[in-house]
Design an enzyme around this catalytic site. Structure first.
Site, PDB file in Angstrom:
ATOM      1  N   ASN A  44       0.837  -1.201   0.000  1.00 48.97           N
ATOM      2  CA  ASN A  44       0.000   0.000   0.000  1.00 48.97           C
ATOM      3  C   ASN A  44       0.873   1.253   0.000  1.00 48.97           C
ATOM      4  O   ASN A  44       1.918   1.310   0.655  1.00 48.97           O
ATOM      5  CB  ASN A  44      -1.024   0.000   1.139  1.00 48.97           C
ATOM      6  CG  ASN A  44      -0.467  -0.349   2.502  1.00 48.97           C
ATOM      7  OD1 ASN A  44       0.581  -0.970   2.618  1.00 48.97           O
ATOM      8  ND2 ASN A  44      -1.191   0.041   3.527  1.00 48.97           N
ATOM      9  N   GLU A  46       0.320   5.173   0.614  1.00 48.72           N
ATOM     10  CA  GLU A  46      -0.634   6.190   1.058  1.00 48.72           C
ATOM     11  C   GLU A  46      -0.231   7.562   0.526  1.00 48.72           C
ATOM     12  O   GLU A  46       0.843   7.749  -0.056  1.00 48.72           O
ATOM     13  CB  GLU A  46      -0.708   6.169   2.587  1.00 48.72           C
ATOM     14  CG  GLU A  46      -1.211   4.812   3.073  1.00 48.72           C
ATOM     15  CD  GLU A  46      -1.417   4.706   4.570  1.00 48.72           C
ATOM     16  OE1 GLU A  46      -0.918   5.586   5.322  1.00 48.72           O
ATOM     17  OE2 GLU A  46      -2.079   3.733   4.983  1.00 48.72           O
ATOM     18  N   CYS A  55      -4.121   0.632  -2.476  1.00 44.59           N
ATOM     19  CA  CYS A  55      -4.006  -0.601  -1.692  1.00 44.59           C
ATOM     20  C   CYS A  55      -2.944  -1.534  -2.286  1.00 44.59           C
ATOM     21  O   CYS A  55      -2.650  -1.477  -3.484  1.00 44.59           O
ATOM     22  CB  CYS A  55      -5.332  -1.340  -1.665  1.00 44.59           C
ATOM     23  SG  CYS A  55      -6.579  -0.592  -0.595  1.00 44.59           S
ATOM     24  N   GLU A  57      -3.080  -4.762  -2.910  1.00 43.11           N
ATOM     25  CA  GLU A  57      -3.595  -5.681  -3.936  1.00 43.11           C
ATOM     26  C   GLU A  57      -3.688  -4.960  -5.281  1.00 43.11           C
ATOM     27  O   GLU A  57      -3.370  -5.521  -6.333  1.00 43.11           O
ATOM     28  CB  GLU A  57      -4.986  -6.196  -3.541  1.00 43.11           C
ATOM     29  CG  GLU A  57      -5.023  -7.005  -2.261  1.00 43.11           C
ATOM     30  CD  GLU A  57      -5.285  -6.155  -1.023  1.00 43.11           C
ATOM     31  OE1 GLU A  57      -4.791  -5.004  -0.959  1.00 43.11           O
ATOM     32  OE2 GLU A  57      -5.970  -6.651  -0.124  1.00 43.11           O
ATOM     33  N   CYS A  88     -10.037  -5.263   1.188  1.00 47.19           N
ATOM     34  CA  CYS A  88     -11.152  -4.324   1.359  1.00 47.19           C
ATOM     35  C   CYS A  88     -12.137  -4.491   0.197  1.00 47.19           C
ATOM     36  O   CYS A  88     -11.869  -5.192  -0.780  1.00 47.19           O
ATOM     37  CB  CYS A  88     -10.628  -2.888   1.418  1.00 47.19           C
ATOM     38  SG  CYS A  88     -10.070  -2.244  -0.170  1.00 47.19           S
ATOM     39  N   CYS A  91     -10.782  -3.690  -3.242  1.00 47.95           N
ATOM     40  CA  CYS A  91      -9.824  -4.702  -3.726  1.00 47.95           C
ATOM     41  C   CYS A  91     -10.539  -5.982  -4.134  1.00 47.95           C
ATOM     42  O   CYS A  91     -10.129  -6.659  -5.073  1.00 47.95           O
ATOM     43  CB  CYS A  91      -8.767  -4.978  -2.666  1.00 47.95           C
ATOM     44  SG  CYS A  91      -7.601  -3.620  -2.494  1.00 47.95           S
TER      45      CYS A  91
HETATM   46  N1  THU Z   1      -5.276  -1.546   2.618  1.00 47.26           N
HETATM   47  C1  THU Z   1      -4.731  -2.335   1.657  1.00 47.26           C
HETATM   48  O1  THU Z   1      -3.602  -2.096   1.189  1.00 47.26           O
HETATM   49  N2  THU Z   1      -5.446  -3.387   1.224  1.00 47.26           N
HETATM   50  C2  THU Z   1      -6.664  -3.744   1.718  1.00 47.26           C
HETATM   51  O2  THU Z   1      -7.304  -4.615   1.171  1.00 47.26           O
HETATM   52  C3  THU Z   1      -7.162  -3.092   2.926  1.00 47.26           C
HETATM   53  C4  THU Z   1      -6.603  -1.743   3.169  1.00 47.26           C
HETATM   54  C5  THU Z   1      -4.503  -0.400   3.105  1.00 47.26           C
HETATM   55  C6  THU Z   1      -5.069   0.935   2.704  1.00 47.26           C
HETATM   56  C7  THU Z   1      -4.471   1.830   3.773  1.00 47.26           C
HETATM   57  O3  THU Z   1      -3.168   2.213   3.367  1.00 47.26           O
HETATM   58  C8  THU Z   1      -4.337   0.921   4.986  1.00 47.26           C
HETATM   59  O4  THU Z   1      -4.455  -0.403   4.507  1.00 47.26           O
HETATM   60  C9  THU Z   1      -5.390   1.155   6.053  1.00 47.26           C
HETATM   61  O5  THU Z   1      -6.667   1.135   5.517  1.00 47.26           O
END
Ligand code: THU
Length: 132
Positions: A44, A46, A55, A57, A88, A91
């Site tokens: 991920n 940000e 994210c 994935e 999430c 994803c």
């Molecule tokens: N996140 C992911 O990378 N993948 C997911 O499927 C769930 C959420 C990340 C997004 C953000 O940087 C952190 O997790 C918290 O939500």
């Protein structure tokens, strides 16, 4: 019981350290095995403009598609914390675009806790290309 090759788990653990997570402090690592057997990874990333966050994935899918592949055959995800985080909602939608419902999704914590599911279990009756 896990049948995940140790080299994939090692790769996931190493990837967690590369996640850019100054806001959530919640690193996520993903590895995708494509139709050709190639592995694509992502973390991920940000952003100070929060909705721009990518994210793990989706980062991995981006790499796969950029390389010219459009089929997901297996997915591994690793998070930190007490339980293995699952993809999430966004994803799940992105994975279902490129993977059949029976494609396995393996979720781990860094400490080895596991949760095994499939794209179809994560997003039953997914909306996808077949409707368009
Ligand atoms: N996140 C992911 O990378 N993948 C997911 O499927 C769930 C959420 C990340 C997004 C953000 O940087 C952190 O997790 C918290 O939500």
């Amino acid at each position: 019981m896990s049948q995940t090759p140790e080299h994939i788990l090692e790769q996931l653990r190493a990837l967690l350290a590369n996640a850019y997570v100054p806001y959530s402090h919640y690193p996520v690592a993903a590895v995708i095995r494509s139709g050709s057997g190639q592995l694509y990874s992502g973390v991920n990333v940000e952003n100070a403009a929060y909705p721009m966050t990518r994210c793990a994935e989706q980062s991995a899918v981006q790499g796969m598609v950029t390389a010219g592949e459009q089929r997901i055959d297996e997915v591994w995800i690793m998070t930190r914390g007490k339980r293995a985080g699952t993809p999430c909602g966004g994803c799940r939608q992105v994975l279902s675009e490129f993977g059949e419902p029976e494609v396995k999704v393996h979720c781990y914590t860094e400490d080895g806790l596991e949760f095994h599911t499939t794209i179809g279990e994560l997003l039953p009756d997914a909306f996808g290309p077949k409707y368009l």
